[in-house]
Scaffold this motif. Structure first.
Motif, mmCIF file in Angstrom:
data_model
loop_
_atom_site.group_PDB
_atom_site.id
_atom_site.type_symbol
_atom_site.label_atom_id
_atom_site.label_comp_id
_atom_site.label_asym_id
_atom_site.label_seq_id
_atom_site.Cartn_x
_atom_site.Cartn_y
_atom_site.Cartn_z
ATOM 1 N N ILE A 1 -5.570 -25.819 23.431
ATOM 2 C CA ILE A 1 -4.425 -25.622 24.371
ATOM 3 C C ILE A 1 -4.444 -23.869 24.563
ATOM 4 O O ILE A 1 -3.804 -23.272 23.886
ATOM 5 C CB ILE A 1 -2.857 -25.973 23.520
ATOM 6 N N ALA A 2 -4.474 -23.771 25.685
ATOM 7 C CA ALA A 2 -5.047 -22.330 25.837
ATOM 8 C C ALA A 2 -3.600 -22.374 27.583
ATOM 9 O O ALA A 2 -3.353 -22.345 28.666
ATOM 10 C CB ALA A 2 -6.015 -22.321 26.854
ATOM 11 N N GLY A 3 -2.828 -20.928 27.294
ATOM 12 C CA GLY A 3 -2.025 -20.331 27.931
ATOM 13 C C GLY A 3 -2.250 -19.810 28.978
ATOM 14 O O GLY A 3 -2.581 -18.069 28.248
ATOM 15 N N ASN A 4 -2.235 -18.994 30.016
ATOM 16 C CA ASN A 4 -2.894 -18.305 31.119
ATOM 17 C C ASN A 4 -0.776 -17.695 31.565
ATOM 18 O O ASN A 4 -0.309 -17.939 32.329
ATOM 19 C CB ASN A 4 -3.628 -18.564 32.588
ATOM 20 N N TRP A 5 -0.794 -16.756 31.557
ATOM 21 C CA TRP A 5 0.532 -16.189 31.324
ATOM 22 C C TRP A 5 0.715 -15.416 33.046
ATOM 23 O O TRP A 5 1.461 -15.140 33.533
ATOM 24 C CB TRP A 5 0.912 -15.001 30.610
ATOM 25 N N LYS A 6 -0.597 -15.153 33.528
ATOM 26 C CA LYS A 6 -0.694 -14.948 34.503
ATOM 27 C C LYS A 6 -0.153 -13.048 34.712
ATOM 28 O O LYS A 6 -0.118 -12.431 33.646
ATOM 29 C CB LYS A 6 -0.548 -15.180 35.692
ATOM 30 N N HIS A 7 0.218 -12.631 35.418
ATOM 31 C CA HIS A 7 1.348 -11.111 36.147
ATOM 32 C C HIS A 7 2.398 -12.069 35.775
ATOM 33 O O HIS A 7 3.465 -10.985 35.948
ATOM 34 C CB HIS A 7 1.340 -11.332 37.647
ATOM 35 N N ASN A 8 3.036 -12.049 34.421
ATOM 36 C CA ASN A 8 4.302 -12.926 33.776
ATOM 37 C C ASN A 8 4.017 -12.793 32.548
ATOM 38 O O ASN A 8 2.664 -12.477 31.809
ATOM 39 C CB ASN A 8 4.721 -13.997 34.258
ATOM 40 N N PRO A 9 5.306 -12.758 31.531
ATOM 41 C CA PRO A 9 6.422 -12.592 31.842
ATOM 42 C C PRO A 9 6.800 -10.964 32.010
ATOM 43 O O PRO A 9 6.230 -10.585 31.136
ATOM 44 C CB PRO A 9 6.839 -13.281 30.373
#
Ligand code: PEP
Length: 269
Positions: free
Chosen positions: A7-15
């Motif tokens: 289970i992977a979380g891609n925070w992108k250009h956040n937080p």
């Protein structure tokens, strides 16, 4: 062969600076309370892809304390880069490569995310080079592939993902370790999730391609689904035999929703 559920979380250009810290604290505590620490090959694992400035903090003393006594032995919760350079350490202003990232605690990297392909013009050849750079320096790449809505409507989904996989992996051989994320472009950040049937079809196709390409070595390669995964669809998607995990963007920015998706992963593993 049993593959771990990821289970992977891609925070992108956040937080931002305030939110990231509390998000990490909650995700770390929630993960460690759900998955026994200390397991080297846990059946379910979590990988977080923060923006690069967060990397150092997450593996600082303060960041690691959030894992309780689950670190450093445990592979239950790992950190990855959202992008790596294919250049070596040296005079390449602005680049961050796998070697430095690994030294600062990264164990994974995304490669070929559609936002990199669309906004920054990354080609399948670039992807192939970055994949090699990752494994050469000990990072496990999560190769992202997927079709646009026009390509799907034109009946070209299998052709597109096969090509992305073929060229992306062209510099690899059987022994390399990596994971794949099928992410239909039309489902990323749009709230439109692929149906269970659409996901099953493409994952089945990818599994067969890998089997043809590298035989039984393909058994250990997880294939994740990504594209508007949320607590209310996670169980159906993760319940498919051919789905080995989820790459979660928007819903990974709220600890509660990410942990609900993790619960779905644990329940269906
Ligand atoms: C992603 O960023 O890879 C992604 C799948 O985003 P979202 O979950 O927001 O669609």
């Amino acid at each position: 062969m049993d593959r771990p559920t990821i289970i992977a979380g891609n925070w992108k250009h956040n937080p931002d600076r305030n939110l990231g810290e509390s998000l990490w604290r909650e995700v770390a505590a929630g993960t460690m309370s759900r998955i026994p620490a200390g397991e080297h090959n846990p059946p379910v694992k979590v990988v977080i892809f923060p923006p690069t400035p967060w990397l150092g903090w997450l593996v600082s003393r303060e960041g690691l304390e959030c894992l309780g006594n689950g670190f450093p032995e445990s592979a239950v919760l790992e950190i990855g880069m959202q992008e790596i350079s294919d250049r070596p350490v040296g005079a390449y202003t602005g680049e961050v490569g796998a070697e430095l990232a690994h030294q600062f605690g990264a164990r994974w990297t995304l490669v070929g995310h559609s936002e990199r392909r669309i906004h920054f013009g990354e080609t399948d050849e670039d992807v192939a080079r970055r994949l090699t750079a990752a494994v050469d320096h000990g990072l496990c790449p999560l190769l992202c592939i997927g079709e646009t809505s026009e390509e799907r409507d034109a009946g070209r989904t299998f052709e597109v993902v096969s090509h992305q996989l073929e060229v992306g992996l062209s510099r690899f051989d059987k022994k390399h370790e990596y994971a794949i994320a099928y992410e239909p472009v039309w489902a990323i950040g749009t709230g439109r999730t692929a149906t269970v049937e659409q996901v099953e079809d493409v994952h089945q196709h990818l599994r067969e391609l890998l089997q043809k390409k590298i035989g039984s070595a393909s058994d250990g390669i997880p294939i994740l689904y990504g594209g508007s995964v949320k607590p209310d669809n996670a169980r159906d998607l993760l319940g498919l035999d051919v789905v080995d995990g989820a790459l979660v963007g928007g819903a990974s920015l709220k600890a509660a929703s990410f942990l609900e998706i993790l619960d779905a992963g644990i329940a269906t593993a």
